[in-house]
Design a protein around this motif. Sequence first.
Motif, PDB file in Angstrom:
ATOM      1  N   ALA A  64       0.824  -1.221   0.000  1.00 20.43           N
ATOM      2  CA  ALA A  64       0.000   0.000   0.000  1.00 20.43           C
ATOM      3  C   ALA A  64       0.856   1.268   0.000  1.00 20.43           C
ATOM      4  N   ARG A 123      -2.058  -6.994  -4.598  1.00 16.55           N
ATOM      5  CA  ARG A 123      -3.400  -6.454  -4.329  1.00 16.55           C
ATOM      6  C   ARG A 123      -3.808  -6.679  -2.874  1.00 16.55           C
ATOM      7  N   LYS A 125      -3.318  -5.858   0.732  1.00 11.10           N
ATOM      8  CA  LYS A 125      -2.709  -4.692   1.378  1.00 11.10           C
ATOM      9  C   LYS A 125      -3.132  -4.598   2.833  1.00 11.10           C
ATOM     10  N   ASP A 138      -7.476  -5.407  -2.377  1.00 10.91           N
ATOM     11  CA  ASP A 138      -7.836  -4.193  -3.119  1.00 10.91           C
ATOM     12  C   ASP A 138      -8.377  -4.571  -4.496  1.00 10.91           C
ATOM     13  N   SER A 140     -10.073  -2.354  -6.306  1.00 11.60           N
ATOM     14  CA  SER A 140     -10.296  -1.124  -7.070  1.00 11.60           C
ATOM     15  C   SER A 140      -9.617  -1.240  -8.434  1.00 11.60           C
ATOM     16  N   GLY A 145      -6.419   1.389  -3.454  1.00 10.04           N
ATOM     17  CA  GLY A 145      -7.167   1.426  -2.204  1.00 10.04           C
ATOM     18  C   GLY A 145      -6.248   1.744  -1.032  1.00 10.04           C
TER      19      GLY A 145
END
Length: 167
Positions: A64, A123, A125, A138, A140, A145
């Motif tokens: 992240a 992805r 996180k 995540d 998105s 995100g």
Amino acid sequence: MSERSAAPAGLALVESLVNTIDLESGRDALDTADGRARFALTEAEVDRARELRESLRAVLLAHAGHPPHRTVTPLGDLLAHAPLLVTVGDDGSAALAPADARPLLSRVAVAVAEALVAGTWTRLKACEADTCHWAYYDRSPAGRGRWCSMQVCGARAKMRRYRAKGT
């Protein structure tokens, strides 16, 4: 804490392990027999599971774009102790399997390796909120995100920014 759906495939194991502790309250599911049973852990294995959990959390924070929450054993150092096998079926299909499926470390190593191959590893996180750091997948479109929950952690962060403006 999150209203998000669980991570896909083996990443659900990683997400679930990271989310065994509520940082805000300090409650740790690994302190309970039911919490340990979810991961087939004995009491003697809990310290190692916690070490693995916090190493995973540091990596998920990095996914992240955040620094580690504290000094931890590097995840690669831990996973080096979980040998994997490539199994090949009669039809030529191949799969990863832990050399010993019982240890949590081995199951996590397979999950990480499969997610890496599938392109889903980054992805997974950890929420950027210091009192949370909950793991989430995540979904998105841009993969940007920031919070496990927009309604809780995201709203708190936006309110803090708003108040800091002095408006």
